[in-house]
Design a protein around this motif. Sequence first.
Motif, PDB file in Angstrom:
ATOM      1  N   TRP A  56      63.415  77.760  41.068  1.00  0.00           N
ATOM      2  CA  TRP A  56      62.023  78.964  41.584  1.00  0.00           C
ATOM      3  C   TRP A  56      60.512  78.117  41.672  1.00  0.00           C
ATOM      4  CZ3 TRP A  56      58.685  81.570  38.623  1.00  0.00           C
ATOM      5  CH2 TRP A  56      58.011  82.570  39.674  1.00  0.00           C
ATOM      6  N   LEU A  58      59.052  75.452  41.562  1.00  0.00           N
ATOM      7  CA  LEU A  58      59.332  73.454  42.251  1.00  0.00           C
ATOM      8  C   LEU A  58      59.095  73.342  43.902  1.00  0.00           C
ATOM      9  CD1 LEU A  58      60.705  70.980  39.152  1.00  0.00           C
ATOM     10  CD2 LEU A  58      57.943  72.313  39.797  1.00  0.00           C
ATOM     11  N   CYS A  59      60.118  74.523  44.217  1.00  0.00           N
ATOM     12  CA  CYS A  59      60.201  74.295  45.301  1.00  0.00           C
ATOM     13  C   CYS A  59      58.486  74.170  46.292  1.00  0.00           C
ATOM     14  CB  CYS A  59      60.129  75.861  45.690  1.00  0.00           C
ATOM     15  SG  CYS A  59      60.888  76.027  47.836  1.00  0.00           S
ATOM     16  N   PRO A  60      58.022  73.526  47.137  1.00  0.00           N
ATOM     17  CA  PRO A  60      56.855  73.407  48.112  1.00  0.00           C
ATOM     18  C   PRO A  60      56.583  74.480  48.821  1.00  0.00           C
ATOM     19  CG  PRO A  60      57.832  71.362  47.804  1.00  0.00           C
ATOM     20  CD  PRO A  60      59.395  72.321  46.922  1.00  0.00           C
ATOM     21  N   ASP A  61      57.785  75.324  49.352  1.00  0.00           N
ATOM     22  CA  ASP A  61      57.707  76.164  50.565  1.00  0.00           C
ATOM     23  C   ASP A  61      58.174  77.464  49.650  1.00  0.00           C
ATOM     24  OD1 ASP A  61      57.883  74.809  52.599  1.00  0.00           O
ATOM     25  OD2 ASP A  61      58.747  73.227  51.706  1.00  0.00           O
ATOM     26  N   GLY A  62      58.171  77.995  48.353  1.00  0.00           N
ATOM     27  CA  GLY A  62      58.394  78.672  48.014  1.00  0.00           C
ATOM     28  C   GLY A  62      59.800  79.649  48.494  1.00  0.00           C
ATOM     29  N   VAL A  63      60.406  78.846  49.361  1.00  0.00           N
ATOM     30  CA  VAL A  63      61.966  79.284  49.524  1.00  0.00           C
ATOM     31  C   VAL A  63      63.042  80.015  48.507  1.00  0.00           C
ATOM     32  CG1 VAL A  63      61.224  78.768  51.754  1.00  0.00           C
ATOM     33  CG2 VAL A  63      63.354  77.357  50.572  1.00  0.00           C
ATOM     34  N   ILE A  64      63.061  80.603  47.234  1.00  0.00           N
ATOM     35  CA  ILE A  64      63.791  79.931  46.712  1.00  0.00           C
ATOM     36  C   ILE A  64      63.373  81.752  45.512  1.00  0.00           C
ATOM     37  CG2 ILE A  64      65.176  79.697  44.200  1.00  0.00           C
ATOM     38  CD1 ILE A  64      64.363  77.103  44.860  1.00  0.00           C
ATOM     39  N   PHE A  78      63.211  79.644  56.413  1.00  0.00           N
ATOM     40  CA  PHE A  78      62.392  78.331  55.523  1.00  0.00           C
ATOM     41  C   PHE A  78      62.138  77.688  54.394  1.00  0.00           C
ATOM     42  CE2 PHE A  78      59.731  81.899  57.422  1.00  0.00           C
ATOM     43  CZ  PHE A  78      59.523  81.570  58.458  1.00  0.00           C
ATOM     44  N   LYS A  80      63.180  74.014  54.181  1.00  0.00           N
ATOM     45  CA  LYS A  80      62.817  72.572  54.719  1.00  0.00           C
ATOM     46  C   LYS A  80      64.312  71.387  54.467  1.00  0.00           C
ATOM     47  CE  LYS A  80      58.448  73.484  55.625  1.00  0.00           C
ATOM     48  NZ  LYS A  80      56.796  72.779  54.834  1.00  0.00           N
TER      49      LYS A  80
END
Lengths: 101, 302, 386
Positions: A56, A58-64, A78, A80
């Motif tokens: 949660w 470290l996800c660069p897209d914040g998708v978790i 979202f 990738k």
Amino acid sequence: MNFPERNRSFKPPKELKDYPVGTAFPAGHLVDTNAAWRSLRPVIDAIKCSNCLICWLLCPDGVIHRNSEGGLEIDYDFCKGCGICSKECRQKAIRMESEGE
Amino acid sequence: MRNQAEKKTSIRDLSDRELFYGHKACPGCGGSLALRLALKVLGERSYAVVPAGCMSAVGFIFPQMAFGCNAIISTFAGTASMLSGVAAGARALGIKDFHAVGFAGDGGTADIGIQALSGAIDRHDKIIYICYDNEAYMNTGVQKSGLTPIGARTTTSPVGQRLRGSVNRKKPMFEIVAAHGIDYAATASVGYPLDYLRKLEHARHVEGTSYIHVFSPCPVGWGYETADTIAVAKNAVDCGLWYLAEFSEGRFALNHNPAELTSVRDYLMGQSRFRHLQEEDINAILAQREAFWTRIHREWRV
Amino acid sequence: MVEKRAFISGNEAVAAGVCLARPHVIAAYPITPQTTVIERLAEMVEDESLRAEYLHVESEHSALSACIGASAVGARTFTATSSQGLLYMAECLHYASGGRFPVVMMNANRSVALPWNIYGDQRDSLSLLDCGWIQAYAEDAQESLDMILHAYAIAEHPDVLTPMMINLDGFVITHTYELVTIPAQSDADLFLAPFQTSNKMDFDSPMSLGFTAGPAYNQAFKQLQHLAMLSASRVIREVEEKFGQLFKRNYSGLLETLYCDDAEYIIVTLGSVAGTLRPVIERLRALGERVGLVRIRYMRPFPLEEIRKALAGAKAVGVLEKDISFGFEGTVYTNVNSALMSANLMRPRLRNFIGGLGGKNISAQDVEMMFSRLKSSDEGERVEFI
Ligand SMILES: Cc1ncc(C[n+]2csc(CCOP(=O)(O)OP(=O)(O)O)c2C)c(N)n1
Ligand code: SF4
Ligand SMILES: [Mg+2]
């Protein structure tokens, strides 16, 4: 919501009067997804997950996202498929599955 | 103030709110993670100023707006000056309890934006300036910047018969801003996220200018697998080619002082931008690493 | 509070006007001959006669960038520059207009290096005519002060929302002392409402500003900019009307004419040199010569209809300007010529007089000479340096 909801009814401006004045538009306004970028999909094994939240974080897209039961959910609109979550998970609870053809 | 900031930031304390969402950064982009985490700490009452560079290019493509907080693209050179204007304008209008935070790349910081940054630090403007360092001009196709490390192949520091990648070393941005007598400066790495978060938390409370230089690998420009961003960012620190430090109240501190540094060769060979390096190049980089650590231990008394 | 009469320079008149407009943020960088504006403003901020944030920026690029940032949170802003400084801002000029940030700026018209020269010509601002700013040219200190007040009302008008540049000829206006009426603050407040805009970052409804717009959308934003600039013509008249009622000083919109109703020979110009022309024209009129003057007050929006009307009955027209687009002609001439060509009128003979570059004096004799050139039927050089 902790992240913006997609504006599914958005109609692109047609006439000049439909455009904003200046280059100013509402923040967090999403009209399309990033799902098509992905060839691998992360899948969380809830049994193995220790809820350390490192994925949660470290996800660069914040998708978790943390759901109301305290578990984790992935926003596949979202994600990738970069694989950082899977690689960084110390419990090896996230596997990357092929999205197929 | 100090105690508050010094408090160890735990993951669970962080906001669930995502303020950089649906952006078009490449998969595994370190810069986008640095930005997302910063906004988690700084929160909704932020004015984000983002100059030309990858993060503005991926975050504001009409009608897709990835920033959940107020945000504006600045000119490439104008991150710090626009931040100063935003902060001054908000102050003059009586707006309270806000952060003016900038997110500029290495090129936008160490090269074209360094003059405006210097001016803002000199005025002690209450702004938070974050340099996400991906060690090249990525948005325009991986050209060499003033923060490209020696030996790195970029599209303007090619590898050929005569040259083997960049011949310049990284500008010491952290020490450059510290030499201004800045109110707070820190280096960080997305490979050490808790250290980075703590520094952001500290910057929140600084009455004056804060500068955080966060090492943010770019899988596309550096040539490694997208899943490895965090590992690469951690390795850079562990092998001593990057460092975690702070400058506050006129003093330097090292936040991570590895007793033993890991292999520079492994770090370099894990990235295609360095794979052409020869034995003598690696030895030169090792010597520079040695000189750097000796110097900072001596000069910073750490 | 009542209005005051003061013997001040053009720059001081500008500073007085800015003070009356109550900007929130002033960011500027010194350059001759603008300096005394920002010095006076610094003093006003110091003694709190003006409550504003004064940013000592390290360049003109930063000055305008900071003003844009302040405008982007809804603040009223001011900056001032000249010549090299204006050019150093160039990127930010387009940024301010494209983003529709109504920054107000004074520019002291000055020659552009090389060779270095600090005296007045208009190549600095005219070379940036296409950057999307409203461009006004004052003739004297009083008009400079008044134009600053007009500027905020025009630039911030919701139909306009476009930055505005007020040009003063370097030294000739900026440093010449004149008797100037300074309005009372209470009257200025009646004239100028606080700045209100939705084009800003706002915590109640967060916004993304300064975004990217690709090929499918980009041109629409540019079209809107064009329409806003055109609307400025109307707004300028409305603002001047309101100003005239309150302050009893009347201005004539995009241009001012003198004897154009029956003039056969007209000189079109802008800025302070009009002051040199006026007495010559009076003298020639007294001798029965049908000469006249058009003083362009606004180069953008351009006084298209007004120019056509003013020049409709003329036999010959000379455009006198302190500017040249090398290898072609003066930019003002290009604009005037285009206005006439695109109208289905009997077009007068047109001549382009270029003078005053780098501060070269334009004398009364030069003016007489220009009128006599207009009267002669010889073709002559298309561009004549005087
Ligand atoms: C004045 C100016 N010069 C050049 C550019 C082109 N440009 C846009 S982004 C960019 C690269 C940015 O590099 P960096 O600041 O390191 O950020 P990154 O893209 O790597 O995230 C360049 C050179 C520009 N936009 N403006
Ligand atoms: S090129 Fe690199 S820095 Fe730019 S968005 Fe892609 S991964 Fe991020
Ligand atoms: Mg970069």
